[in-house]
Design a protein around this motif. Sequence first.
Motif, short mmCIF file in Angstrom:
data_model
loop_
_atom_site.label_atom_id
_atom_site.label_comp_id
_atom_site.label_asym_id
_atom_site.label_seq_id
_atom_site.Cartn_x
_atom_site.Cartn_y
_atom_site.Cartn_z
N UNK A 1 15.45 6.09 5.32
CA UNK A 1 16.44 6.37 4.21
C UNK A 1 17.38 7.19 4.40
N UNK A 2 17.41 8.21 5.53
CA UNK A 2 18.89 8.96 6.12
C UNK A 2 19.76 7.86 6.22
N UNK A 3 19.66 6.89 7.38
CA UNK A 3 20.46 6.05 7.69
C UNK A 3 20.84 4.97 6.72
N UNK A 4 19.90 4.73 5.79
CA UNK A 4 20.32 3.87 4.83
C UNK A 4 21.35 4.04 4.03
N UNK B 1 0.96 -1.01 -0.14
CA UNK B 1 0.14 -0.01 -0.11
C UNK B 1 0.87 1.34 0.10
N UNK B 2 0.20 2.34 -0.05
CA UNK B 2 1.02 3.68 -0.20
C UNK B 2 1.68 4.03 1.11
N UNK B 3 0.70 3.71 2.20
CA UNK B 3 1.14 3.82 3.58
C UNK B 3 2.44 2.79 3.74
N UNK B 4 2.28 1.65 3.38
CA UNK B 4 3.64 0.82 3.69
C UNK B 4 4.85 1.20 2.80
N UNK B 5 5.01 1.91 1.71
CA UNK B 5 5.79 2.54 1.09
C UNK B 5 6.25 3.69 1.57
N UNK B 6 5.50 4.52 2.06
CA UNK B 6 5.85 5.68 2.90
C UNK B 6 6.66 5.35 4.24
N UNK B 7 6.19 4.29 4.83
CA UNK B 7 6.89 3.93 6.12
C UNK B 7 8.46 3.72 5.91
N UNK B 8 8.51 3.64 4.65
CA UNK B 8 10.15 3.42 4.34
C UNK B 8 10.82 4.80 4.74
N UNK B 9 10.38 5.92 4.42
CA UNK B 9 11.20 7.36 4.20
C UNK B 9 11.87 7.68 5.39
#
Length: 646
Positions: A344-347, A333-341
């Motif tokens: 990202x800085x630590x990644x 879902x879009x929510x699941x994708x946005x939870x990755x954001x």
Amino acid sequence: MCGFAGFLKLDRGLNADSMTASVLGMADMLHHRGPDDRGTWVDAEAGLALGFRRLAIVDLTPEGHQPMASAGGRYVLAFNGEVYNHAELRRELQRAGAPCFRGHSDTEVMLAAFEKWGPERALERFVGMFAFALWDRHERTLRLARDRLGEKPLYYGRTGGDLVFGSELKALRAYPGFQGEIDRDALSLYMRFGYVPAPYSIFRGIYKLPPATTVTIRDVAVVPEPVPYWSARSASQAGAVAPFHGTEVEAIDRIETLLREAVGLQMVADVPLGAFLSGGVDSSTIVALMQSQSPRPVKTFTIGFEEAGYDEACHAMAVARHLGTEHTELYVTANEAREVIPSLPAMFDEPFADSSAIPTYLVSQLARHYVTVSLSGDGGDELFGGYDWYPRTANVWRKLRRLPRPLRGTTSKVLAGLALGSARAPGFSSHASRLSPFASFDKLHKLAALLGRSTEPEDVHWILRSTWEGRSSVVLGADESFPTPPGWKFGPGLGDVPHRLMLTDLLTYLPDDVLAKVDRASMRNSLEARAPFLDHRVVELALSLPTTLKFREGRGKWLLRQVLDRHVPRALIERPKMGFSVPVGAWLRGPLRGWAEGLLEEGRLRQEGFLDPLPVRRKWEEHLSGARNRDAHLWHALMFQAWLTA
């Protein structure tokens, strides 16, 4: 696949226990790259410490433990990656009288090769993706090296007089006393392109080792310039002098043979293996060649999205069914994708604005539930002409060349004035769109730049690919005269415009954006990603092919499509290129609006002192109003702000 870190101290003869603790602290920041084992090697008298985290792929026994010393004791190696031709090299070394091997890891083969042939000759023999730190105990020298195309990362630099190095910046930041000063000039390059290009990093004095180079440190006080051991430009020059002269069928046969060999080598692992499958030309070709060499169904993985226009899962499923793979797809879902954001800085450790990192992370997470290694189609676009900007840029360059130089300069000044005035004149946008083929006034500044600064097609390429135009247009204190990274312009004599642009991307966009994205997203999930297109023998052949074998009727990848036609019906593949993206623009006007507003608040930007609040806020307001789509500009700014505050 693993991660390593280390340091070489200015002060020698320090306490070995404290050095071990320091390097373990650095290495443990890379736990995600190597959850299976850890190790250290310290030479206190020399001031050298190596730390390692292991993801066991080949030789799962303790015989693969690193850092590893050579049989003769001269070399000590910390190594991240895979040398795919290690079995062949092992046989050759055994015939030449190498000592008995303890295990069957590629690390041990590399060390034997260093002892037998010397580091320079051995490096030229390796086929693979790698970064390594090699300590020569006899000469007291440290050699850092990176693979030819830049699949594996390696950072290095000095802090407080000491040399530090490692697979990711987070390891360097864990070094006691590390103080990272943000490099505003590198930041300006990031704001323009969405990534910090090699050799720079976001921190002043810390560098990315460029692909296909080594640096040898004999004195920690003097860090010399990297030295190339292979060159894509030289391969391209060789291809221009002696291009492929066979028939079309011979070219198809040759590229399929080399790709099949590369895929076969990269399918060797002592752990479960699979592949990413989008259903596009590149990944479908790799999976087809995998399945043709596998006695059982290959495991393939795809992420699907609910948003219309962003979902390729159905196409991947069709290809998987035809090839008979064991396919797994996951709709998020879009929510699941946005939870990755937030991760990202630590990644990525430094600002990184390619939003396709989100689905790349998700498909890596999916694959890791089933396999430890996954093959990908990365590199196909740069080698075989997959991006539409190649013919588009060539077309713009043809038009620019028709204009005399003096006329270009005069017109550039006029358009620059129009662009400046348009920002202050409501309703100018629709009028400008009738004046310019670039569609709207907000691109007038690019047209002005094209006319004023383009002396080669690469100039057109970089201007069209820029987001925040101008080095100091948004970064406060950036140096407008800051030199561009090496390799951004190759000049005449290296083929036609599309060929030159593909080579440029191969040496810049591919390692600094695409491969960095895949490495960090996959390794964050302790998954090894491999890219058969980037076997350097495939690359050298591709660089020798005329562009007529890559572009036909305005489309790229003609040759690669002919290979794929032998395995998959064209009807399953033929469709417009979609990419691997997420609807950032819509999210910023909707569920991410509050998050973005907080990061882009004017007072905050002024207090931090890195980004000029005026252009940032202007872009934000334009985007929110719907007047213009500023998602790229804003995502660049937001990813820096998120990194800065992480």
